[in-house]
Scaffold this motif. Sequence first.
Motif, PDB file in Angstrom:
ATOM      1  N   THR A 177       0.849  -1.183   0.000  1.00 39.70           N
ATOM      2  CA  THR A 177       0.000   0.000   0.000  1.00 39.70           C
ATOM      3  C   THR A 177       0.887   1.236   0.000  1.00 39.70           C
ATOM      4  O   THR A 177       2.047   1.176   0.419  1.00 39.70           O
ATOM      5  N   ILE A 178       0.341   2.357  -0.453  1.00 36.70           N
ATOM      6  CA  ILE A 178       1.139   3.567  -0.626  1.00 36.70           C
ATOM      7  C   ILE A 178       1.780   4.017   0.685  1.00 36.70           C
ATOM      8  O   ILE A 178       2.926   4.486   0.710  1.00 36.70           O
ATOM      9  N   ARG A 179       1.082   3.869   1.776  1.00 31.56           N
ATOM     10  CA  ARG A 179       1.625   4.344   3.050  1.00 31.56           C
ATOM     11  C   ARG A 179       2.928   3.653   3.427  1.00 31.56           C
ATOM     12  O   ARG A 179       3.767   4.242   4.114  1.00 31.56           O
ATOM     13  N   SER A 180       3.127   2.410   2.974  1.00 33.63           N
ATOM     14  CA  SER A 180       4.344   1.672   3.322  1.00 33.63           C
ATOM     15  C   SER A 180       5.600   2.362   2.802  1.00 33.63           C
ATOM     16  O   SER A 180       6.675   2.261   3.400  1.00 33.63           O
ATOM     17  N   ALA A 181       5.464   3.076   1.684  1.00 37.74           N
ATOM     18  CA  ALA A 181       6.623   3.759   1.097  1.00 37.74           C
ATOM     19  C   ALA A 181       7.108   4.923   1.953  1.00 37.74           C
ATOM     20  O   ALA A 181       8.203   5.440   1.740  1.00 37.74           O
TER      21      ALA A 181
ATOM     22  N   ILE B 131      -2.667   9.463   3.593  1.00 34.79           N
ATOM     23  CA  ILE B 131      -1.921   9.094   2.382  1.00 34.79           C
ATOM     24  C   ILE B 131      -2.714   8.109   1.540  1.00 34.79           C
ATOM     25  O   ILE B 131      -2.863   8.275   0.318  1.00 34.79           O
ATOM     26  N   ASP B 132      -3.250   7.068   2.171  1.00 30.87           N
ATOM     27  CA  ASP B 132      -4.001   6.059   1.419  1.00 30.87           C
ATOM     28  C   ASP B 132      -5.312   6.611   0.884  1.00 30.87           C
ATOM     29  O   ASP B 132      -5.759   6.232  -0.210  1.00 30.87           O
ATOM     30  N   THR B 133      -5.938   7.515   1.623  1.00 26.51           N
ATOM     31  CA  THR B 133      -7.186   8.121   1.140  1.00 26.51           C
ATOM     32  C   THR B 133      -6.932   8.952  -0.116  1.00 26.51           C
ATOM     33  O   THR B 133      -7.677   8.848  -1.108  1.00 26.51           O
ATOM     34  N   VAL B 134      -5.900   9.787  -0.077  1.00 29.33           N
ATOM     35  CA  VAL B 134      -5.543  10.568  -1.263  1.00 29.33           C
ATOM     36  C   VAL B 134      -5.200   9.646  -2.432  1.00 29.33           C
ATOM     37  O   VAL B 134      -5.567   9.915  -3.590  1.00 29.33           O
ATOM     38  N   SER B 135      -4.517   8.536  -2.145  1.00 26.28           N
ATOM     39  CA  SER B 135      -4.130   7.591  -3.196  1.00 26.28           C
ATOM     40  C   SER B 135      -5.353   6.952  -3.844  1.00 26.28           C
ATOM     41  O   SER B 135      -5.417   6.808  -5.071  1.00 26.28           O
TER      42      SER B 135
ATOM     43  N   ILE C 162      -0.128  11.346 -12.910  1.00 25.68           N
ATOM     44  CA  ILE C 162       0.065  11.244 -11.462  1.00 25.68           C
ATOM     45  C   ILE C 162      -1.166  10.644 -10.786  1.00 25.68           C
ATOM     46  O   ILE C 162      -1.053   9.793  -9.900  1.00 25.68           O
ATOM     47  N   SER C 163      -2.353  11.051 -11.199  1.00 25.67           N
ATOM     48  CA  SER C 163      -3.569  10.501 -10.606  1.00 25.67           C
ATOM     49  C   SER C 163      -3.774   9.033 -10.983  1.00 25.67           C
ATOM     50  O   SER C 163      -4.412   8.273 -10.251  1.00 25.67           O
ATOM     51  N   TRP C 164      -3.230   8.613 -12.102  1.00 24.14           N
ATOM     52  CA  TRP C 164      -3.335   7.236 -12.586  1.00 24.14           C
ATOM     53  C   TRP C 164      -2.252   6.356 -11.977  1.00 24.14           C
ATOM     54  O   TRP C 164      -2.361   5.121 -11.985  1.00 24.14           O
TER      55      TRP C 164
ATOM     56  N   LEU D  31      -2.842  17.117  -8.011  1.00 21.77           N
ATOM     57  CA  LEU D  31      -2.013  18.110  -7.332  1.00 21.77           C
ATOM     58  C   LEU D  31      -1.533  17.625  -5.964  1.00 21.77           C
ATOM     59  O   LEU D  31      -0.329  17.599  -5.707  1.00 21.77           O
ATOM     60  N   PRO D  32      -2.435  17.220  -5.040  1.00 20.44           N
ATOM     61  CA  PRO D  32      -1.924  16.739  -3.752  1.00 20.44           C
ATOM     62  C   PRO D  32      -1.102  15.466  -3.882  1.00 20.44           C
ATOM     63  O   PRO D  32      -0.155  15.261  -3.116  1.00 20.44           O
ATOM     64  N   PHE D  33      -1.439  14.608  -4.846  1.00 16.26           N
ATOM     65  CA  PHE D  33      -0.654  13.382  -4.970  1.00 16.26           C
ATOM     66  C   PHE D  33       0.726  13.660  -5.547  1.00 16.26           C
ATOM     67  O   PHE D  33       1.631  12.843  -5.397  1.00 16.26           O
ATOM     68  N   THR D  34       0.921  14.789  -6.213  1.00 12.88           N
ATOM     69  CA  THR D  34       2.267  15.178  -6.629  1.00 12.88           C
ATOM     70  C   THR D  34       3.172  15.335  -5.416  1.00 12.88           C
ATOM     71  O   THR D  34       4.330  14.909  -5.422  1.00 12.88           O
ATOM     72  N   LEU D  35       2.642  15.935  -4.359  1.00 16.73           N
ATOM     73  CA  LEU D  35       3.414  16.070  -3.117  1.00 16.73           C
ATOM     74  C   LEU D  35       3.724  14.705  -2.525  1.00 16.73           C
ATOM     75  O   LEU D  35       4.822  14.466  -2.008  1.00 16.73           O
TER      76      LEU D  35
END
Length: 443
Positions: free
Chosen positions: A191-195, A212-216, A345-347, A412-416
């Motif tokens: 999951t993204i948070r692990s990174a 983080i996971d919600t934004v992902s 980025i969103s994909w 935009l937020p996922f770019t961060l």
Amino acid sequence: MGDVISDDYQTDYVAGQDNIEKFGFDIHNIVFPLTAILIVAFVVGTLIFPAGAKELLDSAKNGAIAVFDWGFLLSANLFVVFCLALIFMPVGKIRIGGLDAKPEFSLLSWFAMLFAAGMGTGLMFWSVAEPVAYYTDWYGTPLGVEPNTAEGARLAMGATMYHWGLHPWAIYAIVGLSLSFFAFNKGLPLTIRSAFFPILGDKVWGWPGNVIDTVSVLATIFGLATSLGFGAQQAASGISYLFDIEGGLNIQVGVIAGVTAVATLSVIRGIHGGVRILSNANMIMAGLLLLFVIFAGPTLAVFQWLWDTSVSYASNMFSLSNPFGREEDTTWFHGWTVFYWAWWISWSPFVGMFIARVSHGRTVREFVTAVLIIPTIITLFWMSAFGGGVLLFVGGEQALNALQAGALSVGLPFTLVLLVMTYSLFKGLHHERRLLIAEGKMV
């Protein structure tokens, strides 16, 4: 033996320990309901208040582009530089899954799945639509080039390749490599948070990780909606042309339902029995179509376009990547490049998760080369055949979809998130190399 170095990436957290298991589902007790509520609220709100939603989304899109255009372009440039550096850095020797890990799929099947997940129907549509739009000045021209000229045609091809070459694949590589490394080498959840564990430690299992996971998830939903929306429009237009029927909303919904049914069947059959077979078939059909277009069409012109597109892509990449002093083509790079980077980025959480799942046993160097370099080369051939061929015959216009707003607002937020993930990945790979050197398993 080198110095003794402790593995700092150890945690007592057990994947799924906070999940809810009911009715055959295994869901996170915070991320799932939160994202579900946000998505349902967005869909219902846009259906009830379509005019207000359009105004709000347009404002969000235009505001994000006007204020953060530099952020999108510079971030994408950073991802490319970082990925290219990984190929030559010592950490490139690290194998995903450990020293004894073996690849789960053959090289051909692995690459077919990477390519199908990364681009898909987009290449079919935009390889034709994009060069024509740039050449005819439908919505601005790259670098303010004069439309309907030979130089305009060459720059149209180079700019199209810019949008589908190294930059999008670098975005996918960052997400995919981060997920695969921390999941297969460190035993963390996929999951993204692990990174973010090297930066946040055990806090990733709390509210920061939930955010983080919600934004992902939201980024994935909007990225999927954008891609599926473009694909449905393309398929509906083709059906309308072939069978002389109205390719309206009903046809588009039918296309989406059909694609969803096939995807569901593929998931049920699993990676080996479903996704792998579909990806191999997809690559074979795409390869045959490419060969047909090259040899049944203007063959010599296609190979000329291959050279011209390569030169234009390489010579204009730095100019197209620069967000400053672009007054001559502000409309173009705001409407196209910034949107594309937000779309990729969103994909990327969806594509990156899939790439991570199928890349066990590959070295970091193999991974980045296969995800970054090889797809760019194949895309170059594809764009030269389809885009270069169409510029010989037609001029026209294609509209951007209203789904731009969704991709931009979440991209935009996922770019961060991606920027921090890049640093976290570098930190994790460097730490892993030190561990292997200390154990005498790497020099």
